[in-house]
Design a protein around this motif. Structure first.
Motif, short mmCIF file in Angstrom:
data_model
loop_
_atom_site.label_atom_id
_atom_site.label_comp_id
_atom_site.label_asym_id
_atom_site.label_seq_id
_atom_site.Cartn_x
_atom_site.Cartn_y
_atom_site.Cartn_z
N GLY A 122 18.42 12.41 -5.15
CA GLY A 122 19.70 12.41 -4.34
C GLY A 122 20.35 10.86 -4.20
N ALA A 123 19.97 10.51 -2.98
CA ALA A 123 19.93 9.12 -2.59
C ALA A 123 19.26 8.33 -3.20
CB ALA A 123 20.18 9.10 -0.96
N ALA A 124 18.18 8.40 -3.55
CA ALA A 124 17.42 7.76 -4.39
C ALA A 124 17.85 7.49 -5.94
CB ALA A 124 15.91 8.17 -4.26
N LYS A 125 17.62 6.32 -6.39
CA LYS A 125 17.94 5.83 -7.52
C LYS A 125 16.81 5.76 -8.41
CE LYS A 125 19.26 1.52 -8.43
NZ LYS A 125 19.99 0.46 -8.77
N ASP A 126 15.57 5.30 -7.72
CA ASP A 126 14.25 5.12 -8.50
C ASP A 126 13.29 5.37 -7.34
OD1 ASP A 126 12.74 4.37 -10.80
OD2 ASP A 126 12.40 2.91 -9.49
N ILE A 127 12.10 5.99 -7.75
CA ILE A 127 11.01 6.01 -6.94
C ILE A 127 9.52 5.63 -7.80
CG2 ILE A 127 9.61 7.60 -5.58
CD1 ILE A 127 12.08 9.10 -4.76
N GLN A 128 9.05 4.71 -7.20
CA GLN A 128 7.58 4.42 -7.84
C GLN A 128 6.71 4.68 -6.80
OE1 GLN A 128 7.62 3.15 -11.06
NE2 GLN A 128 9.99 3.46 -11.25
N VAL A 129 5.45 5.48 -7.65
CA VAL A 129 4.58 5.88 -6.96
C VAL A 129 3.15 5.09 -7.19
CG1 VAL A 129 2.81 7.61 -6.01
CG2 VAL A 129 5.32 8.12 -6.79
N SER A 130 2.48 4.40 -6.27
CA SER A 130 1.27 3.68 -6.55
C SER A 130 0.15 4.66 -7.24
CB SER A 130 0.74 3.03 -5.31
OG SER A 130 0.32 4.19 -4.36
N ASP A 131 -0.77 3.99 -7.69
CA ASP A 131 -2.07 4.26 -8.66
C ASP A 131 -2.56 5.56 -7.82
OD1 ASP A 131 -0.94 3.17 -10.82
OD2 ASP A 131 -2.47 1.75 -10.72
N ASP A 132 -2.91 5.06 -6.40
CA ASP A 132 -3.58 5.87 -5.82
C ASP A 132 -2.67 7.03 -5.12
OD1 ASP A 132 -2.28 4.74 -3.67
OD2 ASP A 132 -3.66 3.62 -2.53
N GLY A 133 -1.47 7.05 -5.24
CA GLY A 133 -0.69 8.25 -4.72
C GLY A 133 -0.30 7.93 -3.27
N LYS A 134 -0.54 7.07 -2.68
CA LYS A 134 -0.42 6.81 -1.31
C LYS A 134 0.94 6.14 -0.78
CE LYS A 134 -5.17 7.32 0.33
NZ LYS A 134 -6.21 6.70 1.13
N THR A 135 1.35 5.12 -1.82
CA THR A 135 2.56 4.34 -1.47
C THR A 135 3.84 4.70 -2.49
OG1 THR A 135 1.09 2.61 -0.91
CG2 THR A 135 3.40 2.11 -1.19
N TYR A 136 4.97 4.95 -1.85
CA TYR A 136 6.09 5.23 -2.29
C TYR A 136 7.01 4.01 -2.35
CZ TYR A 136 4.91 10.10 -3.12
OH TYR A 136 4.26 11.30 -3.78
N THR A 137 7.51 3.53 -3.33
CA THR A 137 8.62 2.47 -3.18
C THR A 137 9.94 3.17 -3.69
OG1 THR A 137 6.93 0.76 -3.50
CG2 THR A 137 9.14 0.08 -3.96
N ILE A 138 10.96 3.20 -2.81
CA ILE A 138 12.00 3.95 -3.19
C ILE A 138 13.11 3.16 -3.19
CG2 ILE A 138 13.55 5.83 -2.36
CD1 ILE A 138 10.88 6.78 -0.87
N THR A 139 14.10 3.23 -4.32
CA THR A 139 15.26 2.23 -4.29
C THR A 139 16.50 3.30 -4.18
OG1 THR A 139 14.38 0.95 -6.12
CG2 THR A 139 16.82 0.72 -5.75
N ILE A 140 17.36 2.85 -2.96
CA ILE A 140 18.47 3.83 -2.73
C ILE A 140 19.77 3.44 -3.71
CG2 ILE A 140 20.10 4.05 -0.79
CD1 ILE A 140 17.48 4.88 -0.41
N ARG A 141 20.31 4.37 -3.89
CA ARG A 141 21.54 4.26 -4.91
C ARG A 141 22.63 3.28 -4.28
NH1 ARG A 141 22.89 8.90 -8.36
NH2 ARG A 141 24.52 8.01 -8.68
#
Length: 544
Positions: free
Chosen positions: A88-107
């Protein structure tokens, strides 16, 4: 973190197949706005039935408010017309290898309805606002996946310790307590929606009027005549406006079933839910009539701290004295399933069986045992006369009929007279939230298609558990059922938790929900989610 509150495998809200009304009427479509150009106004009138208690995503806990909010706002993820999860409002979402950290880019093109850019700071502010104890959000626990969220919400940590941080206008970093494979699906829920920081801080009543509410979704609020109607119109600042076909949506607030049914028949309302029971048989052959399943349970809560429901034998007796099939076959008449447990049908286990079908009933009608339990309870409590009982319900003709049926059954089967009392929805929520009742109507619909989201209602520290019943054993089993990675064992824990609940019976399950609708054949493209009211973003009016 005291416990991980949710661990769900499948989200129903957006993944299950949804039903749409289809038509082949030819028409021209404007590529610029997505609206039809055949001189048919793309407007639809729905019935909210009552005033939405709030349009603030942080404070909404009911389906009426949520119905409007989910048309006004949008999260990092949303759904398409097929019910699939999409960004939706996110253009891109990257998840760390351990699944605990989300780096989200807003559109880059995400904006508020007033034209200001939507930023990562708005999300950070919104989520921390939900968790702020001063906000008193009943749904704050839905954010407890986030690192430090529960501690902050409980007053045991500072806001700076919450794992949500905007790095710049377009970058949001989210740290979780532990990996959650369905976090993207959680982000579609309204408690994760953004709010405009500058607006909220300037005006504490920002969400109370159309003139002050600013949203980021497909629609903007253009009119709110309290206790009368809510009007939203397509948001021309919405990045995906070309896909939105319905230009204007009006919700009227008509509580009386006979009245809104007549208004539908007269063309004043285009879609209604909860058809009057006496009209359902007539309408079942109507092509405009639709029944859809709903992952939820209709029930009556017992306040276990107030007589006579402080005695578990009374709670069991009331349950055994009720004829649930009579209610669904002769009163509701809308395809509901009598409930002899709490978790509805619809959850497939690893074996392929339905969770509910593995153990369909924990109780059955048994008048002799019910009478015996009442006598035992009276002796134990020293009652020479059975305590007076008042059953309360929110104003609705259908709720009234069910309450009257319960009243009649208890009198006929147990010789117990109960008093009925009704209140308007907002006042009713306030009263039940404070546990100011003996016996009260309530319904619980799951956000996800998973037993735990239903069972969560009765967690000891859940703000939704108005019964004041607390069981450490229940809480522990439910927690195990959320964090267990072996899905077969996980379902076993959830069955065990439900068994504890059904032994203690702080409530009276009546039936598993279904939704019934009448929708004008002038419309196509309406989406009917499994556990929400209809989504009309892609609806089209094809005839006047």
């Amino acid at each position: 973190m005291k416990r991980l509150l949710f661990s769900f495998l499948v989200i129903v809200l957006f993944v299950v197949p949804v039903l749409t009304a289809c038509g082949n009427t030819a028409k021209q479509t404007s590529s610029e706005t997505g609206s039809t150009t055949n001189n048919i106004k793309q407007e639809i009138t729905l019935n909210a039935m009552s005033e939405p208690p709030t349009l603030d995503p942080a404070l909404a806990t009911d389906t009426t408010s949520g119905w409007v909010i989910e048309h006004l706002f949008e999260g990092l993820y949303t759904t398409d017309k097929n019910g699939d999860i999409v960004k939706g409002a996110a253009k891109d979402i990257q998840v760390s290898d351990d699944g605990k950290t989300y780096t989200i880019t807003i559109r880059d093109d995400a904006k508020w309805s007033d034209g200001d850019p939507l930023t990562a700071y708005d999300f950070e502010y919104a989520w921390k606002r939900v968790l702020n104890p001063e906000t008193a959000s009943d749904f704050a626990f839905y954010l407890y996946y986030i690192k430090g969220a529960e501690a902050y919400n409980s007053g045991e940590a500072t806001v700076d310790q919450v794992g949500v941080k905007a790095i710049d206008d377009h970058t949001l970093v989210v740290e979780l307590e532990e990996p959650v494979g369905f976090f993207d699906k959680m982000l579609t829920f309204w408690v994760y929606f953004p709010v405009k920081k500058s607006l909220v801080e300037e005006n504490k009543d920002w969400a109370a009027e159309a003139e002050t509410l600013v949203s980021n979704g497909a629609y903007k609020l253009t009119s709110w005549i309290h206790d009368s109607e809510v009007v939203i119109e397509k948001n021309d600042q919405y990045y995906n406006k070309n896909e939105i076909t319905m230009e204007k949506v009006t919700w009227v607030m008509i509580n009386q079933a006979t009245t809104y049914y007549q208004m539908y028949k007269g063309g004043q309302i285009d879609l209604i839910q909860s058809i009057p029971a006496d009209a359902i048989q007539t309408e079942k052959s109507n092509e405009e009539f639709k029944i859809t399943p709903l992952f939820g349970t209709y029930m009556f809560m017992f306040n276990v701290k107030k007589e006579p429901f402080n005695n578990p034998k009374v709670r069991e007796a009331f349950n055994l004295a009720i004829d649930r099939e009579a209610i669904t076959n002769h009163i509701t008449l809308s395809g509901e399933t009598p409930a002899y447990a709490f978790v509805p049908y619809g959850v497939k286990t690893p074996s392929g069986e339905d969770f509910r079908a593995q153990k369909e009933a924990y109780l059955k009608k048994d008048l002799e045992k019910a009478k015996q339990l009442i006598q035992e309870a009276m002796q134990e409590e020293g009652w020479t006369k059975f305590p007076e009982v008042t059953l309360i319900y929110n104003t609705s003709e259908n709720h009234k009929k069910i309450a009257e049926a319960i009243q009649d059954m208890l009198k006929k089967n147990l010789g117990i007279e109960i008093t009925l009392e009704n209140q308007e929805w907002k006042a009713y929520l306030e009263r039940t939230n404070s546990s100011d009742f003996q016996m009260a109507r309530m319904g619980w619909v799951g956000i996800f298609l998973d037993p735990s989201v239903i069972l969560d209602y009765f967690l000891g520290d859940s703000p939704n558990n108005r019964t004041l019943w607390i069981s450490e054993k229940y809480d522990d089993l439910l927690h195990k059922g959320k964090v267990e990675q072996d899905q077969t064992k996980r379902m076993e824990y959830l069955h065990q938790a439900e068994e504890v609940l059904m032994q203690e019976l702080p409530f009276m399950p009546i039936y598993f929900y279904s939704n019934n609708y009448l929708t004008s054949k002038k419309f196509e493209g309406i989406v009917y989610p499994y556990n929400r009211y209809p989504n009309v973003r892609w609806a089209k009016k094809i005839a006047e």
